[in-house]
Design an enzyme around this catalytic site. Structure first.
Site, mmCIF file in Angstrom:
data_model
loop_
_atom_site.group_PDB
_atom_site.id
_atom_site.type_symbol
_atom_site.label_atom_id
_atom_site.label_comp_id
_atom_site.label_asym_id
_atom_site.label_seq_id
_atom_site.Cartn_x
_atom_site.Cartn_y
_atom_site.Cartn_z
ATOM 1 N N ARG A 108 0.853 -1.192 0.000
ATOM 2 C CA ARG A 108 0.000 0.000 0.000
ATOM 3 C C ARG A 108 0.884 1.235 0.000
ATOM 4 O O ARG A 108 1.758 1.384 0.840
ATOM 5 C CB ARG A 108 -0.871 -0.047 1.253
ATOM 6 C CG ARG A 108 -1.964 0.975 1.276
ATOM 7 C CD ARG A 108 -2.852 0.768 2.492
ATOM 8 N NE ARG A 108 -2.274 1.309 3.700
ATOM 9 C CZ ARG A 108 -2.979 1.802 4.712
ATOM 10 N NH1 ARG A 108 -4.286 1.802 4.646
ATOM 11 N NH2 ARG A 108 -2.404 2.274 5.774
ATOM 12 N N THR A 112 -0.894 7.678 -1.221
ATOM 13 C CA THR A 112 -2.185 7.549 -1.928
ATOM 14 C C THR A 112 -3.077 6.475 -1.310
ATOM 15 O O THR A 112 -4.270 6.435 -1.589
ATOM 16 C CB THR A 112 -1.947 7.161 -3.394
ATOM 17 O OG1 THR A 112 -1.345 5.842 -3.411
ATOM 18 C CG2 THR A 112 -1.010 8.133 -4.094
ATOM 19 N N ASP A 204 1.073 -1.189 12.186
ATOM 20 C CA ASP A 204 1.409 -1.823 10.900
ATOM 21 C C ASP A 204 1.715 -3.296 11.160
ATOM 22 O O ASP A 204 2.729 -3.635 11.770
ATOM 23 C CB ASP A 204 2.618 -1.110 10.273
ATOM 24 C CG ASP A 204 2.906 -1.639 8.879
ATOM 25 O OD1 ASP A 204 3.055 -2.878 8.721
ATOM 26 O OD2 ASP A 204 2.962 -0.842 7.938
#
Ligand code: PRP
Ligand code: URA
Length: 213
Positions: A108, A112, A204
């Site tokens: 990812r 964006t 994460d």
């Protein structure tokens, strides 16, 4: 277990999973503990995720008599999304060693939030049985949606997804793009923050698992 069936979402509501999820959320949990706990939760989730798998009957002879036996119909394929999905695979294969493993690599973009595909290595006959997409985090849903597109292009017809933490935004995106793909989540969290992280989430997942924070 909460089956919000209208939305195709099954959320686990189990004391052991809640207990272990808390360990994963804790910022003080190191990557060794994180990895083993993640695998344990994935193993616990397999029973429910596989409930809809079809079986076929055949005759089996016990030491006492002949009776009806059952085996899974077709070939089961689990597909982790790299990197973080890999951490769930060992726990799943422990309970379901007959499964094949395909791999999809997606990253990812941090600005964006759009996923880029860097790997797709899948069995040729993905339509030969159920396919389980595996990724601990369903955040914006961009990665999961792209992964399902890849799996469909590769022939998959019978799909479901297993994740640990889902966001309402990710679930909505999947419902819109792939309404036929049932999602099994250990927990459904509150929201995304402005960087696309799940709140409260666990950070994460890939970084926490591999110690790359
Ligand atoms: C994480 C996670 C999902 C994705 C979810 O992977 O494992 O694949 O983000 O986010 P989304 O729903 O907004 O697409 P990441 O891209 O961080 O890669 P990594 O597993 O290699 O760290
Ligand atoms: N990916 C992760 O690993 N964690 C999040 O909270 C969102 C995306």
């Amino acid at each position: 277990m909460t089956d919000t069936n209208s939305g195709g979402l099954v959320v686990f509501d189990h004391p052991l999973i809640r207990h272990k999820m808390t360990r994963l959320r804790d910022v003080g949990t190191d990557y060794r503990q994180f990895r083993s706990t993640l695998a344990q939760i994935a193993g616990l989730m397999v029973y429910e995720v596989t409930r809809s798998f079809e079986t076929e009957t055949f005759a089996v002879t016990t030491p006492v008599a002949e009776t009806a036996g059952y085996r899974l119909r077709g070939s089961v394929t689990v597909v982790p999304v790299l990197r973080a999905g890999l951490g769930m695979i060992d726990g799943m294969l422990e309970v379901m060693p007959e499964a094949r493993v395909g791999h999809v690599g997606l990253a990812r973009n941090e600005e964006t939030l759009e996923p880029t595909t860097y790997l797709s290595k899948l069995p040729r006959d993905l339509d030969a049985g159920p396919v389980v997409l595996v990724d601990p985090m369903l955040a914006t849903g961009g990665s999961a949606s792209a992964a399902v597109n890849l799996l469909r292009e590769a022939g998959a017809t019978d799909l479901r997804m297993i994740c640990l933490v889902a966001s309402p935004e990710g679930v909505a995106r999947m419902r819109k793009d792939h309404p036929d793909v049932r999602i099994y989540a250990a927990v459904l969290d509150e929201r995304l923050d402005d960087r696309g992280y799940i709140v409260p989430g666990l950070g994460d997942a890939g970084d926490r698992m591999y110690g790359t924070t």
